[in-house]
Design a protein around this motif. Sequence first.
Motif, PDB file in Angstrom:
ATOM      1  N   UNK A  78       0.843  -1.200   0.000  1.00  9.87           N
ATOM      2  CA  UNK A  78       0.000   0.000   0.000  1.00  9.87           C
ATOM      3  C   UNK A  78       0.877   1.249   0.000  1.00  9.87           C
ATOM      4  N   UNK A  79       0.717   2.089  -1.006  1.00  7.24           N
ATOM      5  CA  UNK A  79       1.462   3.347  -1.034  1.00  7.24           C
ATOM      6  C   UNK A  79       0.761   4.383  -0.149  1.00  7.24           C
ATOM      7  N   UNK A  80       1.478   5.415   0.282  1.00 10.06           N
ATOM      8  CA  UNK A  80       0.867   6.468   1.119  1.00 10.06           C
ATOM      9  C   UNK A  80       0.130   7.485   0.251  1.00 10.06           C
ATOM     10  N   UNK A  81      -0.920   7.019  -0.427  1.00  6.31           N
ATOM     11  CA  UNK A  81      -1.536   7.818  -1.490  1.00  6.31           C
ATOM     12  C   UNK A  81      -2.690   8.712  -1.035  1.00  6.31           C
ATOM     13  N   UNK A 133       8.804   3.484   5.966  1.00  9.38           N
ATOM     14  CA  UNK A 133       9.299   4.738   5.400  1.00  9.38           C
ATOM     15  C   UNK A 133       8.137   5.555   4.824  1.00  9.38           C
ATOM     16  N   UNK A 134       7.160   4.872   4.256  1.00 11.72           N
ATOM     17  CA  UNK A 134       5.995   5.567   3.697  1.00 11.72           C
ATOM     18  C   UNK A 134       5.228   6.329   4.772  1.00 11.72           C
ATOM     19  N   UNK A 135       5.225   5.815   5.997  1.00  8.25           N
ATOM     20  CA  UNK A 135       4.554   6.510   7.094  1.00  8.25           C
ATOM     21  C   UNK A 135       5.342   7.747   7.519  1.00  8.25           C
ATOM     22  N   UNK A 138       5.395   3.076  -3.590  1.00  8.17           N
ATOM     23  CA  UNK A 138       5.610   2.537  -2.244  1.00  8.17           C
ATOM     24  C   UNK A 138       7.078   2.776  -1.909  1.00  8.17           C
ATOM     25  N   UNK A 139       7.345   3.772  -1.097  1.00  4.38           N
ATOM     26  CA  UNK A 139       8.721   4.199  -0.858  1.00  4.38           C
ATOM     27  C   UNK A 139       9.571   3.088  -0.255  1.00  4.38           C
ATOM     28  N   UNK A 140       8.969   2.250   0.569  1.00  5.45           N
ATOM     29  CA  UNK A 140       9.716   1.180   1.231  1.00  5.45           C
ATOM     30  C   UNK A 140      10.305   0.180   0.241  1.00  5.45           C
TER      31      UNK A 140
END
Length: 238
Positions: free
Chosen positions: A70-73, A159-161, A132-134
């Motif tokens: 899940x991306x931080x979208x 990292x996304x958080x 997804x940055x992670x």
Amino acid sequence: MELDSIDFILSHFRSPTAGFPRKMMTKSSNGLISINSKGEILQRCREADYKECLINAYPEILELNGMLIQSPNLILIDLDLSLCTSCVYPIRKLDYLLKQTLRQIKKDINGQPTVLWTGNGYHIYLPVQIPILDNEFEFSKERFQNLFSLNNRYYEYYMSEVFMQFAEKYLIGGKSDLLHMLRYTNCMVRIPDTYNMDSLNKGLSLEKSQVKILQEWDGNIMDIKPLIQEFKIWLAKQ
């Protein structure tokens, strides 16, 4: 409140898995509960007399085979009256912060987000396009071990958080609530046409405590690449 309000909020969410299950809470739920459909959201809101109805912007299923999917979208910005406790005219100050934040969003990512009056301030919801940055090498935790060390505030974060929190603070000029530490599991958004219990408990009327749409997003997913560059600069300083 009817399904239109729920449909409006759900239109901001995107997930590689099904939209449900996800968490929500109401005045009568005694904490977070899992819900599995729009109809169940409406039922829970009715049971609570539409009071303190919030839903998580992210689904419960975040990982697949141990990997974040899940991306931080959805970026949530919370402009709460608690930011203006020392102000002579708190609403006037909060309105100024809202205008400045919307200008910053327009300038940096050319976006028109949703703005809600929450009964106790403003929520801004930004649906964004972001990887997804992670899962990106340049954002791997191994490269920023100090940031995720045992004694650091970001221990056990994705990292996304970290990016979610950075984006909120950056877009409002560093004036975010220090207690507002967004994560996938606590990114709770309010449902329009429901009521804020904090406001009701302060003696405000139903009208003044009602969650209202002040601005609807234009349906365009915002390109957040400029903020990713700023995030890289911030990470390098940590």
